[in-house]
Design an enzyme around this catalytic site. Sequence first.
Site, PDB file in Angstrom:
ATOM      1  N   CYS A   8       0.822  -1.203   0.000  1.00  0.00           N
ATOM      2  CA  CYS A   8       0.000   0.000   0.000  1.00  0.00           C
ATOM      3  C   CYS A   8       0.854   1.249   0.000  1.00  0.00           C
ATOM      4  O   CYS A   8       2.029   1.211   0.346  1.00  0.00           O
ATOM      5  CB  CYS A   8      -0.879   0.049   1.243  1.00  0.00           C
ATOM      6  SG  CYS A   8      -1.905  -1.401   1.452  1.00  0.00           S
ATOM      7  N   GLY A  52       0.090   0.301  -5.113  1.00  0.00           N
ATOM      8  CA  GLY A  52      -1.207  -0.363  -5.011  1.00  0.00           C
ATOM      9  C   GLY A  52      -2.143   0.129  -6.086  1.00  0.00           C
ATOM     10  O   GLY A  52      -2.319   1.336  -6.237  1.00  0.00           O
TER      11      GLY A  52
END
Length: 503
Positions: free
Chosen positions: A32, A58
């Site tokens: 992320c 991501g």
Amino acid sequence: MSGGGAADEESMNTWRDKTSPGSQSAGFHEECGVVGVFNQAEAANLVYLGLYSLQHRGQEAAGIVSSNGDGLTSHRGLGLVADVFDEDIIRRLVGDKAIGHNRYSTTGQTLLRNTQPFVVEYALGSLAVSHNGNFVNAELLHDRLVRQGSIFQSTSDTEVLIHLIAQSHRPTLLERSIDALAQVEGAYSLVFLAENEMIAARDPHGFRPLVLGRFHTGGFVVASETCALDLVEAEYIREVEPGEVLHFRGEEYESLRPFGPAPGNRCVFEYIYFSRPDSRVFGRNVYEVRKEIGRQLARETAVDADIVVPVPDSGVPAALGYAEESGLPFEMGLIRNHYVGRTFIEPRDAIRHFGVKIKLNAQPAVLEGKRVVVIDDSIVRGTTSRKIVGMIRSAGAEEVHVRISAPPTTDSCYYGVDTPTRGELVANDLSVDEICAYIMADSLAYLSREGLYAFRHEGGGGDGFCDACFTGNYPVAVDAGQEHRQMRLFNAIEARNTGSRRR
Ligand code: AMP
């Protein structure tokens, strides 16, 4: 807790490059990017730009939550940042504070409900959170919280943290956050946003990166990588230190170190593959580190050849270093299509095994009759390398020598990088010679673990870094059965929430 919308039922394939359709990762780890902007006009727009520059971290979902001091406004969606947001949406995300999140996960299903930032209402008001990393004790905490009456809405370990904050009896968000963070183990670079305050925190081991910057007008920004700071024209101040908690309130921020010291375990794979080469990560420019790694690879794995060809884009800096050190010409024998989206329609009968070809094309004009050294950063399942070697041979190369700018990937990551389960990793049960035969190369060589750290001119080897994916030495204990049980648990939650029949 904010629930999902219609798109919740949407289910998608996993593993980013989808070079082997149908083979889904059984891991549930997340990669992320996080951004937070505090005390700066058009905060949501700046977070949007930050997420845009962190898109590589991501691609499955993105979200922004903003605050104007009088409540939080949020928008989250599945897809790329540019697809999730438009001008109207950004305009509605009012306020001078905002946090954002890019998500890629391998839960098997991509659900809007798993998309961050999560937003909740709790005793002290509204709270949003963006998390990069993975808690290795999420399952234990989840079980305890469920026994105490918590109801979970997502399949993300981040939600555990929110429940811990909500259940804490401390009087302020800062104290509750510290209380909650003291209970989680593993990797986190986090940003919390409440109506009038923002908190950024990095786990004591420093697994995942997080940097702090300042706008010339006085506001602050935190982000996973410095490339986000560059785009929003913020000045880099420093890394958020491992174990540090930054509390932004009013015009300034306060730095706290509430946790005891822990050994440094920065993720070396951020340097090898994950971070953008123009970022400064863990205090070093990633491009320079990758080039240095490439030079070392050439010193360790020299071979008689005519040209050095990178697997674009991630193999490019290492290949430049390899070419420089070996004196061989650097050639772009593989050209990448930069516009490949998440899905494409494969012809059913006309062309079989489309796979990596949609993304990369081999150039006969460069490769014909040549002895080629191909540089890539890693072999995971081996599917990509096998196809690339085949493509280069079909383009007329005489010999294909594969060189990998990292040691063999033998073990899964539990600290926030998406890797398939151990059994799916080709280097887990095959020797280098066997992998070479599998990918049908003339030769294959990896960088040694010692050589990997040659970029640290100051010495110190792997001290301060986590390289569990190459060694199986997990610096924060991971329960052996955890991955399997987590999958069962999270599948069960997903099945309950979506009515799906997955096992
Ligand atoms: P595979 O076909 O499974 O061997 O995949 C190897 C390719 O995946 C290499 O070209 C890597 O650049 C890329 N790769 C390595 N690690 C990751 C990751 N965590 N997520 C997505 N792609 C990766």
